[in-house]
Design a protein around this motif. Structure first.
Motif, short mmCIF file in Angstrom:
data_model
loop_
_atom_site.label_atom_id
_atom_site.label_comp_id
_atom_site.label_asym_id
_atom_site.label_seq_id
_atom_site.Cartn_x
_atom_site.Cartn_y
_atom_site.Cartn_z
N GLN A 112 -28.90 -10.58 56.17
CA GLN A 112 -27.74 -11.26 55.58
C GLN A 112 -27.55 -10.92 54.10
O GLN A 112 -26.67 -11.48 53.44
CB GLN A 112 -27.84 -12.78 55.76
N ILE A 113 -28.35 -9.99 53.59
CA ILE A 113 -28.26 -9.65 52.16
C ILE A 113 -26.87 -9.14 51.77
O ILE A 113 -26.29 -9.63 50.78
CB ILE A 113 -29.36 -8.64 51.78
N PRO A 114 -26.27 -8.18 52.50
CA PRO A 114 -24.92 -7.73 52.11
C PRO A 114 -23.90 -8.87 52.09
O PRO A 114 -23.05 -8.93 51.20
CB PRO A 114 -24.58 -6.68 53.18
N GLU A 115 -24.01 -9.78 53.05
CA GLU A 115 -23.08 -10.91 53.14
C GLU A 115 -23.24 -11.84 51.93
O GLU A 115 -22.25 -12.30 51.34
CB GLU A 115 -23.31 -11.67 54.43
N ILE A 116 -24.49 -12.13 51.57
CA ILE A 116 -24.74 -13.01 50.41
C ILE A 116 -24.20 -12.37 49.14
O ILE A 116 -23.54 -13.02 48.33
CB ILE A 116 -26.25 -13.29 50.27
N LEU A 117 -24.45 -11.09 48.97
CA LEU A 117 -23.97 -10.40 47.77
C LEU A 117 -22.44 -10.38 47.73
O LEU A 117 -21.82 -10.62 46.69
CB LEU A 117 -24.53 -8.98 47.71
N SER A 118 -21.82 -10.11 48.87
CA SER A 118 -20.37 -10.08 48.94
C SER A 118 -19.76 -11.43 48.59
O SER A 118 -18.73 -11.51 47.89
CB SER A 118 -19.93 -9.65 50.33
N LYS A 119 -20.39 -12.50 49.05
CA LYS A 119 -19.95 -13.86 48.75
C LYS A 119 -19.87 -14.11 47.24
O LYS A 119 -19.02 -14.85 46.75
CB LYS A 119 -20.90 -14.85 49.42
N TYR A 122 -20.48 -9.12 44.78
CA TYR A 122 -21.29 -7.93 44.54
C TYR A 122 -21.28 -7.08 45.81
O TYR A 122 -21.22 -7.60 46.93
CB TYR A 122 -22.74 -8.29 44.21
N ASP A 123 -21.38 -5.78 45.64
CA ASP A 123 -21.47 -4.85 46.78
C ASP A 123 -22.89 -4.31 46.82
O ASP A 123 -23.36 -3.73 45.84
CB ASP A 123 -20.47 -3.71 46.59
N TYR A 124 -23.56 -4.48 47.95
CA TYR A 124 -24.96 -4.04 48.06
C TYR A 124 -25.11 -2.57 47.76
O TYR A 124 -26.12 -2.12 47.20
CB TYR A 124 -25.51 -4.38 49.45
N LYS A 125 -24.09 -1.77 48.11
CA LYS A 125 -24.19 -0.32 47.89
C LYS A 125 -24.24 0.01 46.41
O LYS A 125 -24.86 0.99 46.00
CB LYS A 125 -23.01 0.41 48.56
N ASP A 126 -23.59 -0.80 45.59
CA ASP A 126 -23.57 -0.55 44.15
C ASP A 126 -24.88 -0.93 43.47
O ASP A 126 -25.22 -0.39 42.41
CB ASP A 126 -22.44 -1.36 43.48
#
Length: 336
Positions: A112-119, A122-126
């Motif tokens: 769920q890390i990408p989802e938390i960051l997006s919330k 933040y973009d996990y890829k960046d």
């Protein structure tokens, strides 16, 4: 804001995104991953976890002025470590000891890390896919970085090799230039160099530690071959994977696995083989680990960065001895 308290660096307020990431399953799993791999099985006092280290790296980056994004990268840099940490590298004979790095993106994407960051916009890829941009978090050896500094201080303080006062003096001497950490005193550089080699030579290559790594790696290899465990099981916690091994050994189901597990005993007696024993091949285990060297740059006269080994004969000798030891590896005698 949420507060975290670290035994080395003190109390810090952290951003909401960091709090949510800390509470997430991938980071909480790290509480069950021992940083020393198999070491806690042969010495229960060797019990620092990847969670302890990850929180430490995050707050050290904040202490040194790093951005929230770099703190996120620091918190999550070890999230893909498998059960028993680097033992898996010996199971799969991965000499670079970077298995967790190879699976990092996959582990992040399946969480769920990408989802938390997006919330939190933040973009996990960046943030997570290019460590080179986070110069406090990671630097090529032999320089200092938050990762290298924290695991050294944390292990050596926990295991009684250094004092809190020494750590405070070291932290007070750190300075940041162009987003990278350096030291200002050659005496402190000598202290950290000596401490670092207590970690990567004295602790990592301790005969009991080597014995634990070798024995557990043999056990896991056999369990994989006999289909008691699978590669995905390594993404569980240490004790969850150990439970699968013990289940295979219970009631005499697999006597070979049982015999190996019985050898993972804190009361085992091991020693480093003498030169004569090595020459006669009278030893039980020979294991090499990745060569890790340190030679931090020191700020001179508030303007010039100079490699510590240029300024200190002690550091030159420490590095030479450490390289010889790491290159040779450790030869172990097991006393029945």
């Amino acid at each position: 804001m949420h507060q975290v308290k670290d035994p080395i660096y003190g109390e810090f307020e952290i951003a909401p995104v960091l709090r949510e990431l800390i509470e997430s399953a991938p980071v909480q799993r790290l509480k069950g991953i021992h940083q020393g791999g198999a070491s806690y099985l042969v010495n229960p006092k060797w019990n620092v976890t990847r969670y302890d280290h990850s929180i430490g790296v995050m707050v050290l980056i904040q202490k040194l002025g790093g951005s929230v994004e770099e703190q996120i990268a620091g918190l999550l840099h070890d999230v893909s470590h498998t059960a028993f940490s680097h033992v898996i590298d010996f199971v799969f004979e991965n000499k670079e000891e970077n298995y967790h790095e190879k699976i990092y993106e996959q582990v992040v994407l399946n969480s769920q890390i990408p989802e938390i960051l997006s919330k939190h916009n933040y973009d996990y890829k960046d943030i997570l896919l290019d460590d080179a941009q986070w110069t406090l978090l990671e630097q090529p050896a032999p320089e200092l970085c938050a990762d290298r500094v924290d695991y050294t201080l944390r292990d050596m303080l926990t295991y009684g090799q250094i004092t809190s006062g020494e750590v405070e003096k070291f932290l007070a001497d750190l300075t940041v230039i162009d987003g990278k950490m350096y030291l200002q005193s050659i005496e402190i550089a000598e202290w950290f160099t000596e401490t670092y080699y207590k970690e990567v030579i004295g602790f990592f290559l301790d005969p009991l530690n080597i014995y634990g790594y070798d024995t557990l790696a043999k056990t896991l290899k056999l369990a994989l071959i006999r289909d008691y465990i699978h590669t995905d099981d390594f993404l569980s916690k240490d004790e969850e994977l150990m439970h699968k091994l013990r289940t295979a050994a219970d009631n005499g189901q697999d006597l070979d696995i049982q015999a190996l597990l019985n050898q993972l005993d804190p009361n085992v007696c091991v020693s480093e083989a003498t030169e004569e024993e090595r020459e006669c091949k009278d030893y039980d285990i020979h294991l090499k680990k990745k060569v890790r060297l340190i030679d931090p740059s020191v700020l001179q006269d508030n303007k010039t960065l100079v490699q510590a080994s240029v300024l200190s004969e002690k550091i030159r000798q420490l590095g030479k001895t450490a390289k010889q030891k790491a290159t040779k590896g450790t030869y172990i005698k097991v006393h029945k």
